[in-house]
Motif scaffolding. Structure first.
Motif, PDB file in Angstrom:
ATOM      1  N   LYS A 182       0.821  -1.208   0.000  1.00 42.45           N
ATOM      2  CA  LYS A 182       0.000   0.000   0.000  1.00 42.45           C
ATOM      3  C   LYS A 182       0.857   1.261   0.000  1.00 42.45           C
ATOM      4  N   GLN A 183       2.056   1.151   0.533  1.00 36.89           N
ATOM      5  CA  GLN A 183       2.989   2.275   0.513  1.00 36.89           C
ATOM      6  C   GLN A 183       3.687   2.416  -0.830  1.00 36.89           C
ATOM      7  N   GLY A 184       3.373   1.494  -1.762  1.00 40.70           N
ATOM      8  CA  GLY A 184       3.958   1.562  -3.095  1.00 40.70           C
ATOM      9  C   GLY A 184       5.335   0.956  -3.207  1.00 40.70           C
ATOM     10  N   LEU A 185       5.735   0.118  -2.261  1.00 43.38           N
ATOM     11  CA  LEU A 185       7.059  -0.499  -2.294  1.00 43.38           C
ATOM     12  C   LEU A 185       7.020  -1.757  -3.144  1.00 43.38           C
ATOM     13  N   ALA A 186       7.704  -1.729  -4.274  1.00 44.90           N
ATOM     14  CA  ALA A 186       7.691  -2.875  -5.183  1.00 44.90           C
ATOM     15  C   ALA A 186       8.386  -4.090  -4.583  1.00 44.90           C
ATOM     16  N   ASP A 187       9.300  -3.866  -3.651  1.00 46.86           N
ATOM     17  CA  ASP A 187      10.023  -4.982  -3.039  1.00 46.86           C
ATOM     18  C   ASP A 187       9.362  -5.465  -1.746  1.00 46.86           C
ATOM     19  N   ALA A 188       8.059  -5.221  -1.602  1.00 44.59           N
ATOM     20  CA  ALA A 188       7.351  -5.496  -0.346  1.00 44.59           C
ATOM     21  C   ALA A 188       7.553  -6.931   0.131  1.00 44.59           C
ATOM     22  N   MET A 198      16.776  -7.902  -2.604  1.00 45.31           N
ATOM     23  CA  MET A 198      15.645  -6.985  -2.493  1.00 45.31           C
ATOM     24  C   MET A 198      15.495  -6.075  -3.711  1.00 45.31           C
ATOM     25  N   ALA A 199      16.560  -5.411  -4.084  1.00 42.10           N
ATOM     26  CA  ALA A 199      16.468  -4.426  -5.171  1.00 42.10           C
ATOM     27  C   ALA A 199      16.141  -5.074  -6.517  1.00 42.10           C
ATOM     28  N   PRO A 200      16.822  -6.153  -6.928  1.00 38.99           N
ATOM     29  CA  PRO A 200      16.466  -6.786  -8.209  1.00 38.99           C
ATOM     30  C   PRO A 200      15.018  -7.280  -8.241  1.00 38.99           C
ATOM     31  N   ARG A 255      12.604  -4.333  -8.786  1.00 40.59           N
ATOM     32  CA  ARG A 255      12.567  -3.864 -10.178  1.00 40.59           C
ATOM     33  C   ARG A 255      11.737  -4.801 -11.049  1.00 40.59           C
ATOM     34  N   ALA A 256      11.887  -6.122 -10.820  1.00 38.98           N
ATOM     35  CA  ALA A 256      11.131  -7.083 -11.619  1.00 38.98           C
ATOM     36  C   ALA A 256       9.637  -6.983 -11.322  1.00 38.98           C
ATOM     37  N   TYR A 257       9.275  -6.835 -10.061  1.00 41.55           N
ATOM     38  CA  TYR A 257       7.859  -6.729  -9.686  1.00 41.55           C
ATOM     39  C   TYR A 257       7.259  -5.466 -10.300  1.00 41.55           C
ATOM     40  N   ALA A 258       7.990  -4.358 -10.250  1.00 39.46           N
ATOM     41  CA  ALA A 258       7.485  -3.098 -10.813  1.00 39.46           C
ATOM     42  C   ALA A 258       7.283  -3.191 -12.307  1.00 39.46           C
ATOM     43  N   ALA A 259       8.088  -4.043 -12.964  1.00 40.57           N
ATOM     44  CA  ALA A 259       7.997  -4.206 -14.420  1.00 40.57           C
ATOM     45  C   ALA A 259       6.929  -5.218 -14.817  1.00 40.57           C
ATOM     46  N   GLY A 260       6.246  -5.814 -13.858  1.00 44.75           N
ATOM     47  CA  GLY A 260       5.189  -6.789 -14.170  1.00 44.75           C
ATOM     48  C   GLY A 260       5.664  -8.195 -14.313  1.00 44.75           C
ATOM     49  N   GLY A 261       6.890  -8.497 -13.857  1.00 42.04           N
ATOM     50  CA  GLY A 261       7.410  -9.858 -13.935  1.00 42.04           C
ATOM     51  C   GLY A 261       8.565  -9.959 -14.901  1.00 42.04           C
ATOM     52  N   VAL A 262       9.045 -11.182 -15.094  1.00 41.93           N
ATOM     53  CA  VAL A 262      10.201 -11.426 -15.962  1.00 41.93           C
ATOM     54  C   VAL A 262       9.786 -12.397 -17.056  1.00 41.93           C
ATOM     55  N   ASP A 263      10.651 -12.540 -18.037  1.00 45.54           N
ATOM     56  CA  ASP A 263      10.409 -13.494 -19.111  1.00 45.54           C
ATOM     57  C   ASP A 263      11.720 -13.895 -19.724  1.00 45.54           C
TER      58      ASP A 263
END
Length: 456
Positions: free
Chosen positions: A314-320, A438-440, A443-451
């Motif tokens: 809810k705080q907008g943290l992609a690495d939650a 945490m950081a990688p 970034r992947a979560y914010a991008a909608g996943g990996v492929d």
């Protein structure tokens, strides 16, 4: 019959849902979660009760600490190590509820077979059979839940399913203590071809019964549509390619889990022996103390872990999700190191309670992290790799390392130092490894996943 080519059921085929299609009704999803929780409870009840029976089995079958470690760890993970990936491949295309139900049925049969064992070899083979249930359950459960719940609701669903883990572990000790007391009152119980049965054998045979019931109940679950449709057969190499290309995301999750689970399983499997050898507690005393500790600490940990994950999101943290894993490990590892060094059994129970509560905080967020960034078509196989590390490395090696330290370094009477050393060797590195991921992951979560094809 080629299991890999079996078509999905009619239930699943019309649900060839696109990635943007609506999720199934919430009632169906939560019913599935409840049944999965019952299945997980039975799973951990059946395999966890062996931890309470370490000393009686060891004495009756005249086993060493190393042999007992092999029975508790390596034997259980053997099937998973050899056949886990083909089964996970089958799960990515087949009807998951049927696969899950069949695995649980076999799991229950082999639990009963453990009660028939009269030698190390017989017990070892029966424990190998138990691995069938673990091989089918994890990937099936997480794959189904990912198709029932959107990513922001997945940690909550997994947390509810993990209640089964809590109940299974707690009841393994509480129920085991009661069953042992009951079995001790039975005199002259025997079966054809097996002869007289020891109390621990009666306990294992009795505890297998609920598994058959839940296996049938699993058939009433509705198979959810696969989001994006049922995938084509995917080469094994693709899942490894995905993990290799995005190693900054997956390596910390896998390596951290391997180390942390080695500490957890090593200490958990030898916990009853620790209380017996260090403080003179019998199985009933150990069962009541640890059982109540688990039933108090782990629900609190699940609630806290899910609350933190949702709060961070809810705080907008992609690495939650990974943030919760780091916090969990940072607190649980020190208490896991200190609990066996306490001067009294009740202080040890208290420190173990805190370690268990803070450790399980990470259970749902960590599994949600895998599901949230992995493409649907590879979730079953990627979940297998994750659970492979947890089971083969964690459960397979953790008890063996503790057993070896106890038998060859500190001596069986000083098993407390073996348990503390396990925390130092495995737990401390896990904190750093999770933090590096945490950081990688964010970034992947914010991008909608990996492929496959895209670098981390």
């Amino acid at each position: 019959m080629n299991l890999h080519n079996q078509p999905a059921s009619a239930e699943a085929s019309p649900a060839a849902a696109g990635a943007d299609a609506p999720y199934p009704p919430a009632a169906q999803g939560w019913y599935c979660v409840i049944v999965l929780a019952l299945a997980v409870m039975v799973n951990f009840l059946d395999r966890g009760i062996l931890n309470l029976l370490v000393e009686p089995i060891k004495q009756d079958l005249k086993l060493s600490d190393i042999e007992m470690s092999l029975v508790m760890g390596f034997a259980f993970t053997f099937f998973y190590a050899v056949f886990g990936l083909p089964v996970a491949r089958w799960i990515d295309r087949g009807t998951r509820k049927l696969i899950f139900s069949g695995g649980l049925f076999i799991f229950s049969i082999m639990t009963f077979a453990c009660g028939l064992a009269h030698s190390f070899a017989q017990l070892f083979v029966a424990r190998v059979g138990l691995g069938v249930g673990e091989t089918t359950s994890g990937p099936s459960a997480y794959s189904m839940m990912s198709d029932y719940f959107p990513p922001h609701r997945l940690p909550r669903a997994i947390s509810v399913m993990q209640v089964g883990f809590v109940l299974g572990n707690g009841l393994a000790f509480l129920g085991g203590a009661a069953l042992i007391a009951w079995a001790m009152t039975l005199d002259g119980v025997s079966l054809p071809f097996t002869g007289p049965l020891r109390p621990w054998q009666i306990v294992l045979m009795t505890i297998s019964i609920p598994g058959f019931i839940v296996a049938l109940l699993m058939l009433t679950v509705k198979e959810p549509p696969r989001r994006g449709g049922i995938p084509e057969r995917i080469p094994y190499s693709e899942v490894f390619k995905l993990a290799r290309q995005h190693w900054p995301i997956y390596l910390p999750l896998f390596a951290g889990m391997g180390l942390r689970s080695a500490q957890m399983f090593g200490q958990q499997n030898w916990g009853a022996a620790f209380y017996s050898r260090t403080f003179g507690w019998g199985p009933s005393e150990v069962g009541v103390a640890i059982g109540f500790s688990i039933l108090v600490s782990m629900p609190l940990g699940l609630i806290l872990g899910n609350w933190l994950a949702e709060r961070f999101q809810k705080q907008g943290l992609a690495d939650a999700n990974m943030r919760v894993v780091v916090i969990s490990t940072l607190f649980s590892v020190p208490f896991g190191i200190l609990f066996p060094l306490m001067p009294s059994p009740w202080l040890a129970v208290a420190f173990s309670l805190v370690a268990a509560m803070t450790s399980i905080m990470a259970a749902a967020p960590e599994n949600a992290a895998i599901q949230s960034v992995t493409p649907n078509r590879l979730r079953g196989q990627m979940t297998f790799l994750f659970l492979f590390i947890m089971n083969v490395i964690g459960m397979g090696l953790g008890p063996i390392v503790v057993g070896a330290l106890s038998q060859y370094v500190f001596g069986e009477a000083n098993i407390r130092f073996a348990l503390a050393a396990m925390g130092l060797l495995a737990g401390l590195p896990a904190i750093y490894i999770f933090w590096k991921g945490m950081a990688p992951y964010g970034r992947a979560y914010a991008a909608g996943g990996v492929d496959v094809g895209a670098r981390a």
